[in-house]
Write an enzyme that holds these catalytic residues in place. Structure first.
Site, short mmCIF file in Angstrom:
data_model
loop_
_atom_site.label_atom_id
_atom_site.label_comp_id
_atom_site.label_asym_id
_atom_site.label_seq_id
_atom_site.Cartn_x
_atom_site.Cartn_y
_atom_site.Cartn_z
N ASP A 79 -10.51 -3.61 -4.58
CA ASP A 79 -10.38 -2.94 -3.28
C ASP A 79 -11.76 -2.76 -2.65
O ASP A 79 -12.08 -1.70 -2.07
CB ASP A 79 -9.65 -1.60 -3.41
CG ASP A 79 -9.20 -1.05 -2.05
OD1 ASP A 79 -9.33 -1.76 -1.04
OD2 ASP A 79 -8.71 0.10 -2.00
N HIS B 284 0.88 -1.17 0.00
CA HIS B 284 0.00 0.00 0.00
C HIS B 284 0.92 1.21 0.00
O HIS B 284 1.48 1.59 1.04
CB HIS B 284 -0.89 -0.04 1.25
CG HIS B 284 -1.75 1.16 1.45
ND1 HIS B 284 -3.11 1.12 1.33
CD2 HIS B 284 -1.44 2.43 1.78
CE1 HIS B 284 -3.61 2.33 1.58
NE2 HIS B 284 -2.62 3.14 1.85
#
Length: 432
Positions: A307, A176
């Site tokens: 996501d 991330h």
């Protein structure tokens, strides 16, 4: 089972015979043996290999008010997915063999979609100490993807150690990319609109700097790096450069970053400052969207990953600064990709299959998924009607959460049926 009159990757109509969970025969439409005990009429729909999501938040254990493995896999099946990777930011965090096995077994129990847990890189996602990577890899869940998603592994030494560690079992670290010091209190993409709205800006360089560092680290130790939810044109150029060097770097883009832009925060059908558009990383500019689309088309970005980030109503329907970040996406992903990539001529259906099934299965090391629809392959199949158009109604979602930015939008396409190893999980658009 006989699946009649479907077009594999948009080709000529065929009939697909399924026996014992495998594709036993593919014949020109109307010529297959019609004595199968179950017959599904595909009505000319496109047949794709079952979709695979590298980035799904199922929230269980700990946040069952937002989603569970059961409702999340229902949502996945409705969207055409036969496998999802469940992210580690649960409560407790999926940083031990026990937690990842719990999530994996729940997926096995419900049988709507294969659930492959993603293990945390660091204990408690705290970025201080490596989690039990080897134990999770050796567990029944056979974890091969590790991520602190929601948080960045910002310590370069720790990131290097993680990349070195996963080499032992052919794992991959999914980063991330968010430099925390550059994004402290950030609320939306940094630019003219954030300045006009008075919201703290989230600069593109916060993502790009971490991606550049981690590409160099992955090359240095000879390991696999996967970049989560790429959102900027600069990130695309860094990944393109890393790939030109032959480094083992892959990347994903979300459907919402392929379609939506930061100006929606200021002016949209839902009004200004609507937290439905608050997401991490933030929605970017039209130029970024165009760069992401082109990168997905030319293979610089390898996959589309949802996501899928469900939140209960009280976490999203509040003031912007207090609202949670994230959007649900499993049930709309294929439609958004059609809108952004297929209907614009950037991808054909073979390209969609490559980026939403074949490549994510390869990155996640899921040998039973992402296979071409051919004789002998597992019958993981989605039937999709690209000619349909419908207004998005979140009240009809299988997900427990309704935080979609597409409410009221008219999107193309409809998933008619999903088959997991020959077993129908969705028929006529409804859970079987």
């Amino acid at each position: 089972m006989l699946i009649k009159n479907v077009r594999i990757l948009g080709g000529d109509p065929v009939d697909i015979t399924v026996v014992n969970g495998l594709i036993a025969e593919i014949a020109p439409a109307g010529t297959a043996d019609g004595d199968a005990p179950a017959v599904v009429d595909g009505r000319g729909a496109i047949a794709l290999p079952g979709l695979v999501d590298l980035h799904t938040h199922l929230r269980e254990p700990g946040r069952e008010d937002a989603e569970t493995v059961h409702t999340g896999t229902q949502s996945a099946a409705r969207g055409g997915y036969t496998a999802v990777h469940a992210m580690a930011n649960t409560m407790p965090v999926a940083d031990t063999a026990g937690v990842v096995e719990q999530v994996w077994r729940l997926g096995q129990e419900f049988g709507l979609c294969d659930v492959q847990p993603v293990g945390a890189v660091t204990v408690g996602l705290e970025g201080r100490q490596l989690a039990e990577l080897g134990a999770m890899a050796d567990s029944a869940a056979r974890v091969r993807v590790f991520s602190d998603d929601g948080k960045c592994v910002d310590d370069a030494v720790l990131m290097r150690r993680a990349l070195e560690y996963v080499k032992a079992f052919d794992g991959v670290v999914a980063q991330h990319a968010q430099e925390p010091k550059l994004t402290k209190d950030a609320q939306m993409n940094e630019g003219v609109i954030s300045g006009r709205l008075g919201l703290a800006g989230w600069p593109a360089v916060a993502e790009e700097a971490i991606i550049a560092r981690d590409c160099l680290l992955a090359a240095h130790v000879g390991s696999r790096l996967h970049v989560c939810h790429v959102s900027t044109a600069g990130s695309v150029e860094i990944i393109r450069w890393a790939k030109s060097k032959g480094w083992n770097v892959t990347a994903e883009v979300t459907p919402h970053h392929l379609l939506l832009t930061d100006d929606l925060v200021e002016q949209s059908p839902n009004g200004s400052y609507n937290p439905i558009y608050k997401v991490n990383p933030p929605l970017r500019t039209r130029a970024d969207v165009e760069a992401l689309r082109n990168a997905l088309a030319d293979g610089t970005i390898d996959v589309v990953a949802t996501d899928h980030a469900p939140h209960p109503v009280e976490d999203k329907e509040t003031e912007w600064a207090a609202a949670a970040m994230g959007m649900v996406g499993l049930e709309t992903a294929l439609s958004v990709v059609q809108e952004a990539m297929v209907d614009t001529g950037l991808l054909d259906w073979a390209g969609v299959a490559e980026r939403m099934s074949v490549t994510p299965a390869r990155i996640g090391r899921l040998s039973g998924h992402g296979r071409a629809l051919e004789v002998g392959a597992p019958a993981n199949i989605v039937l999709y009607d690209p000619s349909a158009r419908a207004e998005v109604d979140p009240s009809a979602f299988a997900s427990k959460s309704r935080n979609t930015p597409y409410e009221g939008m008219t999107l193309p396409g409809r998933v008619l049926a999903t088959f997991l190893r020959g077993k129908p999980t969705v028929l006529e658009g409804k859970l079987a």
